[in-house]
Design an enzyme around this catalytic site. Structure first.
Site, PDB file in Angstrom:
ATOM      1  N   LYS A 112      -6.240  -5.650  -2.819  1.00 18.69           N
ATOM      2  CA  LYS A 112      -6.970  -5.686  -1.547  1.00 18.69           C
ATOM      3  C   LYS A 112      -8.085  -6.721  -1.534  1.00 18.69           C
ATOM      4  CE  LYS A 112      -5.873  -1.035   0.206  1.00 18.69           C
ATOM      5  NZ  LYS A 112      -5.061  -1.436   1.344  1.00 18.69           N
TER       6      LYS A 112
ATOM      7  N   TYR B  52       4.179   1.768   9.763  1.00 15.44           N
ATOM      8  CA  TYR B  52       4.121   3.177  10.156  1.00 15.44           C
ATOM      9  C   TYR B  52       4.192   3.360  11.672  1.00 15.44           C
ATOM     10  CZ  TYR B  52       2.071   2.826   5.513  1.00 15.44           C
ATOM     11  OH  TYR B  52       1.821   2.485   4.208  1.00 15.44           O
TER      12      TYR B  52
ATOM     13  N   TYR C  97      -2.541   8.632  -2.903  1.00  9.42           N
ATOM     14  CA  TYR C  97      -1.740   7.577  -2.275  1.00  9.42           C
ATOM     15  C   TYR C  97      -1.807   6.349  -3.175  1.00  9.42           C
ATOM     16  CZ  TYR C  97      -0.079   3.888   0.733  1.00  9.42           C
ATOM     17  OH  TYR C  97       0.634   2.818   1.225  1.00  9.42           O
TER      18      TYR C  97
ATOM     19  N   ASP D 105      -6.187   3.576 -10.342  1.00 15.79           N
ATOM     20  CA  ASP D 105      -5.764   2.765  -9.206  1.00 15.79           C
ATOM     21  C   ASP D 105      -7.012   2.417  -8.400  1.00 15.79           C
ATOM     22  OD1 ASP D 105      -4.877   1.709  -6.835  1.00 15.79           O
ATOM     23  OD2 ASP D 105      -3.403   3.283  -6.421  1.00 15.79           O
TER      24      ASP D 105
END
Length: 430
Positions: A275, A18, A146, A246
């Site tokens: 993660k 980003y 997201y 999620d």
């Protein structure tokens, strides 16, 4: 290479997430880490308030995980998972089964959190295709969501305010509902009623609902009421729609529970994990589901198998790394650790409620969020954090921390104070 040479060659050859290659944000060269600390090439030591994007829950250079990796690499670092298996993968599946309270019967291992979302969605589509439901080709997601940077994952992110909105014309078209509005610790206000209207209208084309349970992460660090998940389960059952959670960001203790869905009274049909699954050591993810779902997916009415298979699926190094991380996690007094983190962050962060430039403050488990009334300039605020000896990476109008679980009291206090002082210095005179 010295500090300056690393920065120079970084700008010459690398792209960062980003960030622009035309006018990039300054980066800091890291040469090592230990516990909650990052060691920069120039000798600076920073307290990591980000756990390297939610993942390094046991801190850096953890001896137990290091030893597990060293032992495994001497046996085999990778082997294909088609037609073969190995002990680290079997142990990991059993570990995940047990720490999820035996709710998920089968696990599919893949490469990253975004890929786990792709796998979960493909599984949901194949589940309905195996039953002859050819028109269930959409997923219901939520504004503020997201779910990652791969293509199906991007199509499930907030269609208006996410970083992926520019790709709208090339993404799969899904259906979106308003995000739940009731705060985590407030009275529940029947936020599910709008979802019910959408499902009633579009149930014939929706294969699954996907949501980040309790915490919308990169979409705004929003903490919402657990009752919304209970109602969502009821609606999905009523309309024969699968429910996907999620938990890439929220799993493995981050919200104060082993998994965020444990704040509710229900379980999803499919869960995405990533993660922190390896303690932040390696890119790895898992998708868990029930026997009921996978039996339909693999039924003879379809291809007879779940049609996905990454090259590095169930990588033995990553599996053994995850096993070591889970062993460490189970050794903690989780309630004590999370109470310490949550109470300390509340003590300091709630002071920010008095700042006139602060919109909201939210704390849950090991997540602390200060929402500002205007966007943050990374180029000006990052040096303020670094000068105070901490690493914090805000986005949009959010300054948030999610420190490693092993952070000591002095470091956590210093981290919280540095956040308050930095935002005060940055915004109080505007």
């Amino acid at each position: 290479m010295n500090f300056s040479e690393i920065i120079e060659k970084d700008r010459r050859f690398l792209l960062h997430p980003y960030d622009s290659s035309v006018n990039p944000i300054d980066v800091l060269p890291v040469k090592g880490g230990g516990k909650e600390f990052l060691y920069l090439t120039d000798g600076t030591i920073l307290i990591d308030g980000m756990s390297s994007w939610w993942s390094v829950i046991h801190g850096y250079n953890n001896k137990y995980i290091n030893d597990a990796l060293k032992s495994q690499i001497d046996k085999i670092s990778h082997v294909m998972f088609g037609g073969l298996t190995h002990e680290p993968a079997v142990k990991l599946a059993e570990n995940l089964y047990k720490i999820s309270s035996c709710h998920f019967d089968k696990f599919f291992f893949c490469d990253s959190g975004s890929v786990s979302v792709e796998v979960a969605v493909k599984m949901a589509f194949q589940y309905h295709m195996a039953q002859g439901n050819k028109y269930k080709s959409k997923i219901l997601s939520f504004c503020g969501a997201y779910h990652g940077d791969t293509f199906m994952a991007m199509s499930l992110c907030d269609p208006i305010n996410s970083m992926h909105k520019e790709f709208a014309n090339v993404l799969h078209k899904n259906i979106f509902a308003p995000r739940p509005k009731s705060k985590f610790d407030d009275i529940y206000e029947n936020d599910h009623l709008q979802v019910e209207e959408i499902l009633e209208k579009h149930s014939d084309e929706i294969a699954a609902v996907i949501i980040e349970p309790i915490v919308q992460g990169a979409g705004g660090m929003w903490l919402y009421h657990p009752e919304f998940l209970n109602k969502l389960r009821e609606l999905c059952d009523r309309y024969s729609i699968l429910l996907i959670f999620d938990e890439v960001a929220t799993g493995f203790g981050r919200t104060g529970k082993m998994f965020a869905f444990e704040h509710s009274n229900i379980i999803p049909d499919i869960i995405c994990l990533g993660k922190a699954i390896t303690g932040g050591y390696m890119s790895f993810a898992a998708v868990g589901t029930t026997q009921k779902v996978i039996d339909v997916v693999c039924s003879e009415s379809g291809p007879g198998a779940f049609m996905h298979g990454p090259t590095f699926m169930a990588n033995p190094l990553a599996c053994e790394c995850a096993n070591a991380s889970i062993t460490l996690l189970k050794s903690y007094d989780t309630q004590k650790v999370m109470s310490f983190l949550q109470n300390t962050m509340k003590k300091y962060f709630f002071e920010a409620k008095e700042f006139d430039f602060v919109k909201d403050v939210r704390v849950l488990g090991s997540i602390g969020v200060i929402e500002l009334k205007e966007y943050i300039n990374l180029r000006t605020i990052t040096p303020k954090f670094v000068q105070r000896g901490v690493w914090v990476r805000p986005f949009k109008n959010l300054v948030y921390i999610m420190p490693p679980y092993i952070i000591c009291e002095d470091s956590l206090k210093k981290l919280c104070k540095a956040v308050l002082e930095s935002i005060w210095e940055e915004f109080s005179k505007k």
